[in-house]
Write an enzyme that holds these catalytic residues in place. Structure first.
Site, PDB file in Angstrom:
ATOM      1  N   ASN A 184      28.636  23.352 -10.893  1.00  0.00           N
ATOM      2  CA  ASN A 184      30.108  24.518 -10.638  1.00  0.00           C
ATOM      3  C   ASN A 184      31.485  23.766 -10.849  1.00  0.00           C
ATOM      4  O   ASN A 184      32.400  24.476 -10.074  1.00  0.00           O
ATOM      5  CB  ASN A 184      30.420  25.552  -9.455  1.00  0.00           C
ATOM      6  CG  ASN A 184      28.561  26.421  -9.636  1.00  0.00           C
ATOM      7  OD1 ASN A 184      27.747  26.199 -10.663  1.00  0.00           O
ATOM      8  ND2 ASN A 184      28.880  27.140  -8.940  1.00  0.00           N
ATOM      9  N   ARG A 320      15.981  24.985 -10.565  1.00  0.00           N
ATOM     10  CA  ARG A 320      14.909  26.599 -10.020  1.00  0.00           C
ATOM     11  C   ARG A 320      13.947  27.017 -10.438  1.00  0.00           C
ATOM     12  O   ARG A 320      13.863  26.794 -11.633  1.00  0.00           O
ATOM     13  CB  ARG A 320      16.497  27.695 -10.233  1.00  0.00           C
ATOM     14  CG  ARG A 320      18.103  26.911  -9.259  1.00  0.00           C
ATOM     15  CD  ARG A 320      19.412  28.274  -9.304  1.00  0.00           C
ATOM     16  NE  ARG A 320      20.154  28.002 -10.168  1.00  0.00           N
ATOM     17  CZ  ARG A 320      20.765  28.467 -10.835  1.00  0.00           C
ATOM     18  NH1 ARG A 320      21.109  28.824  -9.666  1.00  0.00           N
ATOM     19  NH2 ARG A 320      20.900  28.746 -11.953  1.00  0.00           N
TER      20      ARG A 320
END
Length: 448
Positions: A184, A320
């Site tokens: 991010n 993920r």
């Protein structure tokens, strides 16, 4: 209500609510849920450790990886020891810093004078105070709040609220999660902001402290770089998919661009020592080599990139629960955009661009839209003649067909088979590659 032809509507005496819903969805171009199939299970990424270095890395390269792992482990111990020392005196441990939009609190597009303002200095002071001993920063953490207190955690909690037993995103230690990351745009944004403030600060002691912190941040990135030119998502290494060669959210691209600018003394980095500039430029070049090596070959032709790779073998890996081994169009578009900014590209870079663009064109979806059909079913891929060209986020590497993951690690061949929460909460389709194709047209035209 859409216009339905007579052939789409069952005889009145046979209409049931289910049949009527099916007719409406068919008219909208929404595939029936029954067509969706589970085609696999998303397996966890393999660990990055000394045992795998010894068994998977060529002998000539093992020393560089062994040194890298040792450096990471030493730094992890130093980081944890520093926090433990602050807490050794006892007393109440301050609460963890708040989570939120970190990038929004560190704007990089303000006029130069603004970075000398009290508001900007407050942000810079917060940034300096939360820098880890390794030199990095956590993610999703607003920087316009109070400075770090003694004994306070270095990063905000990034624990997912969806965790279930065996989840691939489960941290080994809730208080030591993303302690130094490029996810991010973390660390990258802090460094860039500090450089701007250092150049605008009127007090030399202040300017010097911001320059020092920015330099420590760049040293952190140099230390975290893999021997193959890429970066892990988290450093010191945290384990799991965080140790992968990470293109997700354009992580490696953003670091390479930052080091390139720092190496040239651009964007306020003129204050860097010459030797650090040289090292930054060398690191950005190694990143390019790593990107070229990671480009996947499909059917004998250069194609796209995966979202992340096993650091040791550069084979695509999962992240993920819902992020599979696959070609990834959005991250590939970012890689191509970056490669097209490079001056005097080598034949290898040109080949990579040509192959990636050809793959994007092949995978384009026409006459489709990704939109909310109704609140009950969330987003669906529907027929939409004339809609902007669309791409799935993920495509099977061998099948070149869209694939979709879910939180239970199931892999599907149709987005309709994914849970409502994931259909709503993930960008399974997008138009971003079109900008890359437009950029390519201009890039191609400008070449001899």
């Amino acid at each position: 209500m859409p216009n339905l032809s007579a052939t789409q509507i069952p005889p009145m005496q046979s209409i049931t609510p289910a049949l009527l819903l099916l007719a409406v969805l068919t008219a909208l171009g929404v595939p029936p849920l029954a067509q969706a199939r589970q085609i696999g299970v998303i397996e966890p990424a393999l660990p990055l450790n000394a045992q795998r270095v010894a068994t998977t890395v060529p002998t000539a390269l093992q020393a560089s990886w062994t040194d890298y792992l040792a450096r990471s482990q030493r730094q992890l111990q130093v980081d944890k020891a520093a926090l433990a020392a602050e807490r050794a005196a006892g007393g109440v441990v301050p609460p963890a810093p708040a989570s939120g939009n970190g990038e929004k609190s560190m704007p990089l597009n303000q006029p130069p004078a603004w970075y000398g303002s009290a508001e900007a200095l407050r942000v810079a002071d917060n940034i300096v105070s939360f820098q880890t001993p390794a030199g990095g920063w956590g993610k999703n953490q607003p920087r316009d709040g109070a400075v770090r207190q003694k004994g306070q955690a270095y990063v905000a909690s990034n624990r997912s609220r969806f965790l279930a037993p065996g989840d691939l995103d489960t941290p080994a230690d809730d208080e030591w999660n993303y302690v130094g990351t490029i996810d991010n745009d973390a660390t990258i944004t802090e460094i860039r902001f500090l450089a701007k403030v250092a150049n605008a600060a009127t007090s030399e002691p202040l300017a010097s402290s911001y320059r020092t912190s920015a330099i420590r941040g760049l040293e952190y990135l140099l230390a975290a770089q893999f021997p193959n030119g890429g970066w892990p998502q988290v450093w010191p290494l945290q384990g799991g998919y965080h140790d992968a060669f990470t293109l997700n959210d354009n992580a490696i691209i953003e670091v390479a661009e930052l080091l390139d600018k720092a190496g040239q003394g651009r964007d306020g980095f003129g204050f860097l020592p010459p030797q650090l500039k040289e090292r930054a430029q060398a690191a950005s070049q190694r990143a390019i080599y790593g990107l070229l090596a990671a480009q996947l070959v499909v059917g004998g032709r250069k194609s796209l990139w995966a979202q992340q790779y096993d650091a040791l073998t550069l084979t695509p890996t999962s992240a993920r629960n819902y992020e599979p081994v696959a070609l990834c169009t959005s991250e590939s578009a970012a890689v191509l955009n970056y490669l097209m900014t490079l001056p005097a590209p080598s034949p290898a870079i040109v080949d990579a661009i040509e192959g990636g663009v050809a793959a994007l064109r092949t995978l384009a979806l026409e006459g489709k839209a990704w939109r909310v059909v109704n609140e009950a079913d969330g987003k669906q891929l529907v027929s939409a003649p004339g809609a902007p060209t669309l791409w799935a986020r993920y495509y099977g590497i061998t099948t070149l067909q869209p694939v979709f993951g879910d939180r239970d690690k199931s892999l599907h061949d149709d987005v309709a088979g994914v849970s409502l929460e994931r259909r709503r909460g993930y960008a399974w389709f997008g138009t971003l590659p079109q900008k890359t194709l437009d950029t390519y047209a201009r890039w191609k035209q400008g070449r001899p």
